[in-house]
Scaffold this active site. Structure first.
Site, PDB file in Angstrom:
ATOM      1  N   TYR A  45       5.355   4.783  10.894  1.00  0.00           N
ATOM      2  CA  TYR A  45       5.760   3.378  11.044  1.00  0.00           C
ATOM      3  C   TYR A  45       6.481   2.789   9.834  1.00  0.00           C
ATOM      4  O   TYR A  45       6.768   1.594   9.821  1.00  0.00           O
ATOM      5  CB  TYR A  45       4.540   2.508  11.424  1.00  0.00           C
ATOM      6  CG  TYR A  45       3.327   2.696  10.523  1.00  0.00           C
ATOM      7  CD1 TYR A  45       2.294   3.560  10.880  1.00  0.00           C
ATOM      8  CD2 TYR A  45       3.233   2.019   9.312  1.00  0.00           C
ATOM      9  CE1 TYR A  45       1.193   3.743  10.053  1.00  0.00           C
ATOM     10  CE2 TYR A  45       2.134   2.197   8.485  1.00  0.00           C
ATOM     11  CZ  TYR A  45       1.110   3.062   8.872  1.00  0.00           C
ATOM     12  OH  TYR A  45       0.026   3.241   8.039  1.00  0.00           O
TER      13      TYR A  45
ATOM     14  N   HIS B  63      -2.759   3.677   5.890  1.00  0.00           N
ATOM     15  CA  HIS B  63      -3.836   2.680   5.999  1.00  0.00           C
ATOM     16  C   HIS B  63      -5.172   3.311   5.596  1.00  0.00           C
ATOM     17  O   HIS B  63      -5.946   2.734   4.846  1.00  0.00           O
ATOM     18  CB  HIS B  63      -3.902   2.156   7.438  1.00  0.00           C
ATOM     19  CG  HIS B  63      -5.131   1.360   7.732  1.00  0.00           C
ATOM     20  ND1 HIS B  63      -5.290   0.074   7.279  1.00  0.00           N
ATOM     21  CD2 HIS B  63      -6.269   1.679   8.395  1.00  0.00           C
ATOM     22  CE1 HIS B  63      -6.482  -0.372   7.669  1.00  0.00           C
ATOM     23  NE2 HIS B  63      -7.085   0.579   8.340  1.00  0.00           N
TER      24      HIS B  63
ATOM     25  N   ARG C 129       0.877  -1.175   0.000  1.00  0.00           N
ATOM     26  CA  ARG C 129       0.000   0.000   0.000  1.00  0.00           C
ATOM     27  C   ARG C 129       0.906   1.214   0.000  1.00  0.00           C
ATOM     28  O   ARG C 129       1.716   1.396   0.906  1.00  0.00           O
ATOM     29  CB  ARG C 129      -0.957  -0.118   1.192  1.00  0.00           C
ATOM     30  CG  ARG C 129      -0.849   0.897   2.256  1.00  0.00           C
ATOM     31  CD  ARG C 129      -2.011   0.799   3.204  1.00  0.00           C
ATOM     32  NE  ARG C 129      -1.680   0.193   4.501  1.00  0.00           N
ATOM     33  CZ  ARG C 129      -0.987   0.803   5.443  1.00  0.00           C
ATOM     34  NH1 ARG C 129      -0.491   1.996   5.246  1.00  0.00           N
ATOM     35  NH2 ARG C 129      -0.751   0.199   6.593  1.00  0.00           N
TER      36      ARG C 129
END
Ligand SMILES: Cc1ncc(C[n+]2csc(CCOP(=O)(O)OP(=O)(O)O)c2C)c(N)n1
Length: 373
Positions: free
Chosen positions: A285, A276, A272
């Protein structure tokens, strides 16, 4: 090793312990057996990939402007999603996850329908009740997703089994992320489908993260695909950014399921590219270097290079025109959808039951009166 059962080109892209099936390399060169996709189908898929990416970017900006609710992005995963749907026939059913806008577009849901859903206006078939990404269109054989992760996966297997017992020759595909494979529902579905040879294809879009949790912390297995062997069926790992590899692998699994030979688990290795959802920030992250390394495997330029250099069916000029056309189409769809009012308040209760129960009638009357006063 499961991928050896595929009689087509194989090449590792260095992720996980098993080989990863690939046909189109990152430079858009065919390195495996060409699945002979017609130019028309390929150009349609490419157009849908560009449409999906452009719409995805536009929807993020609409959410930022406060014009729609939380949105889950799909950029980077277009080949996994569109390649899988290309391999289906009209009778097959799709049980997608929230990130699968590419699937929805390839399954034939129009831009108008999709944008109405995103804005939850009066012409949204769900009348604004669903979250934007909880896709469901019965006419396109797309079954709605419920928010608890992987809860749709046993439903896809059960649906396939019911069809099999009625001697209907359909298959179902269920898509889910790497995080979903840690849920009980995933394992229940795999076990059930394995025992009863349900005509289901389980497609894991392994995009390397479940929100901020990397796949290395999600499982101690060498891969997701390998989990199928515990349930007695085939698991295959493919380059999910390679439209050809995804299409060829899903097609083969669909044919196998239709012959009555049961389920397949396909792990599409993808990434991705964004966060998110519009509610987090990937920079917290993931490293920029990691994201850049995956951008070099982006499925869209790869297919474009193939179409121009190898297939000789496309040009830079046509590509620029396509992008301009897609931008205009999206702007037009958003402008039109923005003019449509929200669903009438009475639809809160009018189509949930065949006739509105008395208590709901009373409550809604009270609500409407209080709003007027
Ligand atoms: C049972 C359950 N647990 C937790 C959540 C919260 N949640 C929503 S999305 C998500 C991540 C899922 O990751 P993955 O399955 O890898 O799919 P991805 O979002 O990466 O495509 C989580 C944990 C949920 N919706 N349901």
């Amino acid at each position: 090793m499961q991928s050896k059962t595929l009689e087509m080109g194989k090449k590792s892209i260095g992720v996980g312990a098993e080989e990863t099936f690939q046909i189109l390399d990152t430079n858009g060169k065919i390195i495996g057996q060409d699945p002979k996709i017609s130019t028309d189908l390929l150009l349609q898929a490419y157009r849908n990939m560009v449409l999906t990416r452009t719409l995805d970017e536009k929807l993020i900006s609409l959410q930022r402007q406060g014009r729609m609710g939380t949105y889950v992005s799909c950029s980077g995963q277009e080949a996994s999603q569109i390649g899988a749907v290309m391999a289906l026939s009209k009778e097959d059913w799709i049980f997608p996850m929230y990130r699968d806008m590419g699937m929805i577009i390839q399954a034939g849901v129009s831009l108008k329908q999709l944008v109405n859903r995103m804005l939850g206006n009066a012409e949204d078939e769900a009348l604004g009740r669903d979250l934007p990404n909880l896709y469901a269109w019965k006419a396109n054989k797309i079954v709605s997703f419920a928010a608890p992760i992987a809860s749709h996966v046993p439903v896809a297997a059960g649906f396939a089994m019911a069809a099999k017992s009625r001697k209907e020759n359909l298959v179902t595909i269920a898509t889910f992320g790497d995080g979903a494979t840690s849920s009980g529902e995933f394992h229940v579905a795999m076990n059930f489908a394995g025992v009863y040879k349900a005509p289901t294809i389980f497609i894991c879009e392994n995009n390397q993260y479940a929100i901020s949790v990397p796949v290395s912390e999600q499982t101690a297995s060498d891969s997701i695909a390998i989990k199928a062997s515990a349930y007695g069926f085939e698991g295959l790992k493919v380059d999910g950014n390679d439209l050809f590899a995804v299409y060829a692998t899903v097609k083969r699994a669909v044919e196998k399921a239709r012959r009555g030979e049961g389920p397949t688990l396909i792990e599409c290795l993808t990434y991705r590219l964004g966060s998110h959802s519009t509610a987090d920030d990937w920079k917290k992250y993931r490293s920029g270097d990691e994201v850049e390394s995956w951008k070099r495997r982006d499925p869209i330029p790869r297919l474009k290079d193939y179409l121009i250099n190898d297939r000789k069916a496309w040009s830079e000029d046509e590509d620029s025109k396509l992008r301009l056309g897609v931008e205009a189409e999206i702007s037009q769809a958003i402008a039109s959808a923005g003019k449509i009012p929200p669903p009438e308040l009475k639809t809160l209760v009018t189509d949930a039951y065949s006739s509105v129960p008395r208590n709901l009638e009373e409550q809604s009357k009270e609500l409407f009166e209080s709003m007027e006063s």
